[in-house]
Design a protein around this motif. Structure first.
Motif, short mmCIF file in Angstrom:
data_model
loop_
_atom_site.label_atom_id
_atom_site.label_comp_id
_atom_site.label_asym_id
_atom_site.label_seq_id
_atom_site.Cartn_x
_atom_site.Cartn_y
_atom_site.Cartn_z
N PRO A 56 -12.33 14.29 -4.60
CA PRO A 56 -12.33 15.01 -5.89
C PRO A 56 -11.79 14.11 -7.00
CG PRO A 56 -11.12 16.25 -4.20
CD PRO A 56 -11.47 14.93 -3.63
N ARG A 57 -12.32 14.29 -8.17
CA ARG A 57 -11.84 13.52 -9.32
C ARG A 57 -10.42 13.94 -9.68
NH1 ARG A 57 -16.32 11.78 -13.37
NH2 ARG A 57 -18.01 11.45 -11.90
N GLY A 58 -9.66 13.00 -10.22
CA GLY A 58 -8.32 13.31 -10.66
C GLY A 58 -7.26 13.05 -9.60
N ILE A 59 -7.67 12.62 -8.40
CA ILE A 59 -6.70 12.31 -7.36
C ILE A 59 -6.41 10.82 -7.42
CG2 ILE A 59 -6.28 12.18 -4.87
CD1 ILE A 59 -7.89 14.69 -4.55
N ASN A 60 -5.15 10.47 -7.54
CA ASN A 60 -4.75 9.06 -7.57
C ASN A 60 -4.59 8.55 -6.15
OD1 ASN A 60 -4.59 9.01 -10.38
ND2 ASN A 60 -2.53 9.87 -10.32
N LEU A 61 -5.27 7.46 -5.84
CA LEU A 61 -5.14 6.88 -4.52
C LEU A 61 -3.88 6.03 -4.41
CD1 LEU A 61 -8.85 5.84 -3.92
CD2 LEU A 61 -7.64 7.86 -3.08
N LEU A 62 -3.47 5.43 -5.52
CA LEU A 62 -2.26 4.60 -5.55
C LEU A 62 -1.31 5.15 -6.60
CD1 LEU A 62 -3.75 1.00 -5.44
CD2 LEU A 62 -2.63 2.21 -3.58
N GLY A 63 -0.07 5.26 -6.26
CA GLY A 63 0.95 5.67 -7.22
C GLY A 63 1.48 4.45 -7.96
N ARG A 64 2.42 4.68 -8.85
CA ARG A 64 3.00 3.59 -9.64
C ARG A 64 3.68 2.56 -8.75
NH1 ARG A 64 7.60 5.52 -13.00
NH2 ARG A 64 8.62 5.33 -11.00
N ASP A 65 4.50 3.02 -7.81
CA ASP A 65 5.23 2.08 -6.93
C ASP A 65 4.27 1.21 -6.13
OD1 ASP A 65 7.61 3.08 -7.90
OD2 ASP A 65 7.87 4.50 -6.25
N ASP A 66 3.21 1.83 -5.57
CA ASP A 66 2.24 1.05 -4.80
C ASP A 66 1.51 0.05 -5.69
OD1 ASP A 66 2.80 2.37 -2.40
OD2 ASP A 66 1.38 3.98 -2.86
N SER A 67 1.17 0.47 -6.90
CA SER A 67 0.47 -0.44 -7.83
C SER A 67 1.34 -1.64 -8.18
CB SER A 67 0.08 0.31 -9.11
OG SER A 67 -0.82 1.35 -8.80
N VAL A 68 2.64 -1.42 -8.34
CA VAL A 68 3.57 -2.52 -8.61
C VAL A 68 3.67 -3.42 -7.38
CG1 VAL A 68 5.98 -3.13 -9.08
CG2 VAL A 68 4.89 -1.31 -10.38
N ASP A 69 3.79 -2.81 -6.19
CA ASP A 69 3.91 -3.58 -4.94
C ASP A 69 2.69 -4.46 -4.70
OD1 ASP A 69 6.38 -2.45 -4.49
OD2 ASP A 69 5.64 -0.97 -3.03
N PHE A 70 1.50 -3.97 -5.02
CA PHE A 70 0.27 -4.74 -4.83
C PHE A 70 0.01 -5.73 -5.97
CE2 PHE A 70 -1.06 -1.07 -2.08
CZ PHE A 70 -1.09 -1.79 -0.90
N GLY A 71 0.84 -5.70 -7.00
CA GLY A 71 0.66 -6.62 -8.12
C GLY A 71 -0.44 -6.21 -9.08
N LEU A 72 -0.84 -4.93 -9.03
CA LEU A 72 -1.89 -4.45 -9.93
C LEU A 72 -1.36 -4.20 -11.33
CD1 LEU A 72 -3.60 -1.96 -7.47
CD2 LEU A 72 -4.34 -4.28 -8.03
N ILE A 73 -0.11 -3.79 -11.42
CA ILE A 73 0.54 -3.59 -12.71
C ILE A 73 1.92 -4.23 -12.67
CG2 ILE A 73 -0.69 -1.45 -13.25
CD1 ILE A 73 1.86 0.08 -12.50
N MET A 74 2.46 -4.51 -13.84
CA MET A 74 3.78 -5.11 -13.93
C MET A 74 4.55 -4.39 -15.02
SD MET A 74 4.82 -9.07 -14.78
CE MET A 74 3.22 -9.57 -14.26
N ARG A 75 5.79 -4.02 -14.73
CA ARG A 75 6.64 -3.37 -15.74
C ARG A 75 7.41 -4.44 -16.47
NH1 ARG A 75 7.09 2.26 -15.29
NH2 ARG A 75 8.96 2.05 -16.52
#
Length: 93
Positions: free
Chosen positions: A4-23
């Motif tokens: 379904p649309r609107g479901i996030n597969l990765l949360g913020r913490d996972d995205s940071v851990d994988f290097g997809l985003i940086m704070r």
């Protein structure tokens, strides 16, 4: 399989851990460098305008009230310092 649309597969913490985003927490450093760079036109009483001014209000416009928004924990100290500075600035005038 359809997800379904609107479901996030990765949360913020996972995205940071994988290097997809940086704070980044460098806004304060940038502000200080801007103030230093333009010190010839900025002064300690920034935000204070001498004299009296009249704010004209159109009475035909209906006022709008918005709920207060929470202040992020990361900037609470900086906000308190700025509010104290603005209060001090107001008491001088």
């Amino acid at each position: 399989m359809n997800t379904p649309r609107g479901i996030n597969l990765l949360g913020r913490d996972d995205s940071v851990d994988f290097g997809l985003i940086m704070r980044l927490h460098i806004a304060r450093l940038e502000t200080e460098s801007i103030i230093e760079k333009y010190s010839d036109v900025l002064w300690e009483e920034i935000g204070c305008i001498p004299g009296e001014y009249e704010i004209k209000i159109d009475k035909s416009i209906e006022p709008v009230v918005h709920a207060p928004r929470p202040v992020p924990v990361a900037i609470r100290e900086q906000l308190q310092a700025e509010l104290k500075h603005l209060d001090k600035c107001n008491s001088i005038a």
